[in-house]
Design a protein around this motif. Structure first.
Motif, PDB file in Angstrom:
ATOM      1  N   GLY A   1      11.121  14.995  38.058  1.00 47.52           N
ATOM      2  CA  GLY A   1      11.456  16.390  38.308  1.00 47.52           C
ATOM      3  C   GLY A   1      12.193  16.649  39.611  1.00 47.52           C
TER       4      GLY A   1
ATOM      5  N   ASP B   1      15.890  18.122  39.427  1.00 47.85           N
ATOM      6  CA  ASP B   1      15.940  19.559  39.165  1.00 47.85           C
ATOM      7  C   ASP B   1      15.594  20.354  40.427  1.00 47.85           C
ATOM      8  OD1 ASP B   1      16.216  21.835  37.394  1.00 47.85           O
ATOM      9  OD2 ASP B   1      14.038  22.009  37.484  1.00 47.85           O
TER      10      ASP B   1
ATOM     11  N   MET C   1      18.595  20.254  42.871  1.00 48.63           N
ATOM     12  CA  MET C   1      19.707  21.107  42.467  1.00 48.63           C
ATOM     13  C   MET C   1      19.378  22.563  42.749  1.00 48.63           C
ATOM     14  SD  MET C   1      22.680  20.500  41.396  1.00 48.63           S
ATOM     15  CE  MET C   1      23.935  21.746  41.471  1.00 48.63           C
ATOM     16  N   ASN C   2      18.163  22.977  42.453  1.00 44.47           N
ATOM     17  CA  ASN C   2      17.750  24.357  42.725  1.00 44.47           C
ATOM     18  C   ASN C   2      17.628  24.626  44.215  1.00 44.47           C
ATOM     19  OD1 ASN C   2      17.636  25.125  40.015  1.00 44.47           O
ATOM     20  ND2 ASN C   2      15.573  24.307  39.800  1.00 44.47           N
TER      21      ASN C   2
ATOM     22  N   ASN D   1      22.684  14.840  40.968  1.00 45.14           N
ATOM     23  CA  ASN D   1      21.541  15.436  40.276  1.00 45.14           C
ATOM     24  C   ASN D   1      21.637  15.295  38.770  1.00 45.14           C
ATOM     25  OD1 ASN D   1      19.612  16.632  42.264  1.00 45.14           O
ATOM     26  ND2 ASN D   1      21.586  17.282  43.071  1.00 45.14           N
ATOM     27  N   ALA D   2      22.833  15.428  38.219  1.00 46.42           N
ATOM     28  CA  ALA D   2      23.001  15.234  36.775  1.00 46.42           C
ATOM     29  C   ALA D   2      22.664  13.792  36.389  1.00 46.42           C
ATOM     30  CB  ALA D   2      24.427  15.583  36.355  1.00 46.42           C
TER      31      ALA D   2
ATOM     32  N   TRP E   1      18.943  13.121  36.650  1.00 43.06           N
ATOM     33  CA  TRP E   1      18.236  13.683  35.514  1.00 43.06           C
ATOM     34  C   TRP E   1      18.402  12.784  34.292  1.00 43.06           C
ATOM     35  CZ3 TRP E   1      19.367  15.380  30.615  1.00 43.06           C
ATOM     36  CH2 TRP E   1      18.365  16.109  29.973  1.00 43.06           C
TER      37      TRP E   1
ATOM     38  N   GLN F   1      15.545  10.836  32.215  1.00 45.95           N
ATOM     39  CA  GLN F   1      15.327  11.153  30.809  1.00 45.95           C
ATOM     40  C   GLN F   1      15.740  10.040  29.858  1.00 45.95           C
ATOM     41  OE1 GLN F   1      13.767  14.061  29.960  1.00 45.95           O
ATOM     42  NE2 GLN F   1      13.614  14.317  32.167  1.00 45.95           N
TER      43      GLN F   1
END
Length: 116
Positions: A34, A37, A40-41, A88-89, A92, A96
């Motif tokens: 996590g 995410d 990025m936020n 970040n992409a 992630w 995943q």
């Protein structure tokens, strides 16, 4: 991470330096579920505990980009925020899916940063 990024900025050994930074941060972010995410936020959320760290990582990316631009290996419109979004992409995707899928995204995107 910051010490590694600062060392890369100080040494600036060539165009692969940006890729080294991107891949190191991806591995770091993918270690914690996590985190990609949250990072990025945290970039746009000044109230986030991660905001200052996100700005610092973006700054390292921007300094590496400045050198890459000067050497003519990155298009002038590529920004530190672009690099941070890529990190970040890919982190992630790494979290995943797989390291290979994340690596492919990084290679395609960094190739796209190159002047045509």
């Amino acid at each position: 991470m910051f010490a590694y990024g600062d060392r890369l900025v100080a040494e600036l050994e060539g165009p692969e330096t940006l890729s080294s930074w991107v891949n190191a941060v991806i591995e770091h972010a993918a270690t914690y579920s996590g985190l990609a995410d949250m990072l990025m936020n945290g970039l746009d959320d000044e109230a986030s505990e991660l905001h200052a760290s996100c700005l610092r990582m973006t700054g390292i990316g921007e300094r590496l980009l400045a050198e890459a631009r000067e050497r003519g290996v990155v298009r002038p419109e590529v920004t530190g925020v672009d690099v941070f979004a890529l990190i970040n992409a890919a982190a992630w995707i790494r979290e995943q899916s797989s390291r290979e899928d994340a690596g492919r995204l990084v290679r395609f995107t960094i190739d796209g940063f190159s002047p045509r």
